[in-house]
Design an enzyme around this catalytic site. Structure first.
Site, PDB file in Angstrom:
ATOM      1  CG  HIS A 157      -1.749  -1.127   1.833  1.00 63.11           C
ATOM      2  ND1 HIS A 157      -3.298  -0.701   0.568  1.00 63.11           N
ATOM      3  CD2 HIS A 157      -2.106  -2.296   0.782  1.00 63.11           C
ATOM      4  CE1 HIS A 157      -3.897  -2.012   0.189  1.00 63.11           C
ATOM      5  NE2 HIS A 157      -3.110  -3.314   1.469  1.00 63.11           N
ATOM      6  CG  ASP A 369       0.028   9.323  -0.246  1.00 60.82           C
ATOM      7  OD1 ASP A 369       0.384   8.334   0.704  1.00 60.82           O
ATOM      8  OD2 ASP A 369      -0.391   9.943   0.747  1.00 60.82           O
TER       9      ASP A 369
END
Ligand code: ADQ
Length: 464
Positions: A157, A369
């Protein structure tokens, strides 16, 4: 249909009545409800002494939650230590923030062994095991050592850094070797995928070629696997209707009333140094200084609930943001206007959806991110006739799919202020066009699409 066994560090709270909080929880729950299966992971409980609990099982329909507790030392070394003070900063390119120690590495491996010991007896031969995130990279290899031959997939992730950054980790080879114990390794973007295949080419004897059904076929450490990008997404249709109804809710009305006609810029993040919050506050300061017409006409609402509060870097960033917001407010505030509303608390999905709908600008500026779901959620919650504008960091995975946002470099705070000015003055036709185009992407590639493409690829394992 094979049973799906999902493994993640935390298992979402078992509460059928409530909406699951984050994107991962929603996706995992939907997948598990479809196939039936187990969701295995840490209960969130820390106990004194060693980690030695047997899985606590709770059945909800065809779904079994199986959770184990962590001992205090394991929590410190595995979770606070190696996962959040070594891998997290390393994977987000923050070399100055990493700490490396054999003690925490041993804790990381110990907990992965403990989890594997507890899950292995619960597995059936035809199960598909889907492991999530950086806490559990060695987990698959640990299951293999216990004789588990099931199809196993992993999804990261966070970003994966370039090999030149990854090799800062003393055990980088062991870590990548353990990734190769899975049949399928998923990343958010092609960039992350390339970092992985570059590592295989440059630092191992392995080989990389195109896989026939998408992604790359990797032969390394005596194994064959597929590595592929699967950009995670949101429950688009659900959020659209949630935002529509939330636009008339009490919270939304109160927010609108408090603005007394002013425009609103919104930021929503976990309080984390990867999210670029100090730079974001400075960008807003530049907006007020360089475009003074916005003084007393624009408010910036930043929602940032604290996370990982035992880690010193998170205490430091919290203090820094309090000081910064205080300074900027002191410089610009009027007796009837506070420029930055900075809140260290979280809100439910419905309330947030209404807030996004009211906002004229979504400011999403992480320094790095993996994906950033807030960017996607903001877009899905807009009123299509009068949508707000997304200002998005080029270093968020989401920027690869959402080129119609105003893409910015979050380090260049004066340019971010220029983008805010552009967003606040953008004509409605342009806003509609950009929004419609991003919505097309989000409707086609929603969370269901993400889950199905991943599970479908895993179903085709083992690869040869
Ligand atoms: P996060 O770093 O947590 O996730 P992000 O993807 O933006 O980042 O958010 C996760 C979820 O938490 C979103 O659904 C968001 O709405 C919710 N959330 C954030 N702040 C909140 C608040 N103040 N109150 C209530 N809810 C809030 C990690 C990676 C990301 C990746 C995701 C999913 O770091 O890059 O996109 O996993 O893979």
């Amino acid at each position: 249909m094979s049973r799906l066994v999902v493994v993640s560090n935390r298992v979402a709270p078992i509460d059928e009545g409530k909406q699951a909080a984050g994107g991962l929880a929603v996706a995992v729950l939907a997948a598990l409800k479809k196939t039936g299966g187990i969701w295995f992971g840490w209960s969130g409980t820390v106990v004194e002494g060693e980690s030695q609990s047997e899985p606590k099982r709770t059945d909800v329909g065809r779904l079994t939650y199986a959770t184990v507790d962590l001992g205090r030392r394991d929590f410190e070394e595995y979770y606070n230590g190696f996962a959040n003070q070594t891998l997290w900063p390393l994977f987000h390119y923050r070399l100055g923030l990493i700490s490396v120690s054999r003690r925490t590495l041993e804790g990381y491996q110990r907990v992965n062994r403990y989890f594997a010991d507890r899950l292995a007896p619960l597995l059936k031969p035809d199960d598909m095991v889907w492991v999530h995130d950086y806490h559990l990279i060695p987990f698959g290899a640990q299951l293999r050592e216990r004789g588990c031959e099931q199809r196993m997939g992993f999804f990261l992730h966070t970003p994966l850094p370039t090999p030149e950054v990854l090799i800062v980790l003393p055990n980088h080879q062991d870590l990548i070797r353990s990734l190769c114990a899975y049949d399928l390794v998923g990343f958010h973007t092609e960039v992350d995928l390339r970092c992985f295949t570059d590592y295989i080419r440059d630092y191992t004897d392995g080989e990389v070629s195109e896989a026939p059904d998408g992604g790359m076929l990797v032969r390394a450490f005596g194994r064959t696997l597929v590595a592929r990008a699967f950009p995670i997404s949101i429950d688009t249709a659900n959020l659209e209707s949630l935002a529509e109804t939330a636009s008339r809710s009490r919270h939304t009305e109160r927010l609108k009333e408090s603005l007394v006609g002013r425009r609103l810029i919104i930021g929503v993040d976990r309080l984390d140094y990867s999210k670029g919050l100090p730079q974001r506050f400075e960008s807003f300061e530049h907006l007020l200084a360089n475009y003074p017409e916005h003084c007393n006409r624009v408010s910036f609402l930043q929602v940032a609930p604290p996370s990982r509060e035992d880690v010193p870097e998170y205490i430091a960033i919290r203090r820094e943001l309090s000081e910064l917001s205080g300074r900027i407010n002191g410089r610009f505030a009027e007796f009837d206007w506070v420029p930055i509303r900075y809140l260290n608390k979280s809100f439910g999905r419905r309330v947030l959806a209404g807030f996004y709908r009211v906002a004229n600008v979504g400011l999403v500026t992480p320094l790095r991110d993996g994906m950033n779901l807030v960017a996607k959620e903001f877009v899905a919650c807009q009123n299509p006739d009068d949508p707000g504008v997304l200002v998005l960091s080029c270093f968020a995975g989401a920027a690869r799919e959402m080129g119609e946002a105003l893409i910015v470099n979050p380090f260049d705070t004066e340019s971010v202020a220029d983008a805010l000015q552009r967003a606040l003055t953008m004509p409605v036709e342009e806003r509609r066009e950009r929004h419609a185009s991003m919505m097309q992407t989000l409707r086609r590639h929603d969370i269901g699409w993400w889950r199905e493409t991943y599970v479908d690829a895993l179903t085709r394992a083992p690869y040869r």
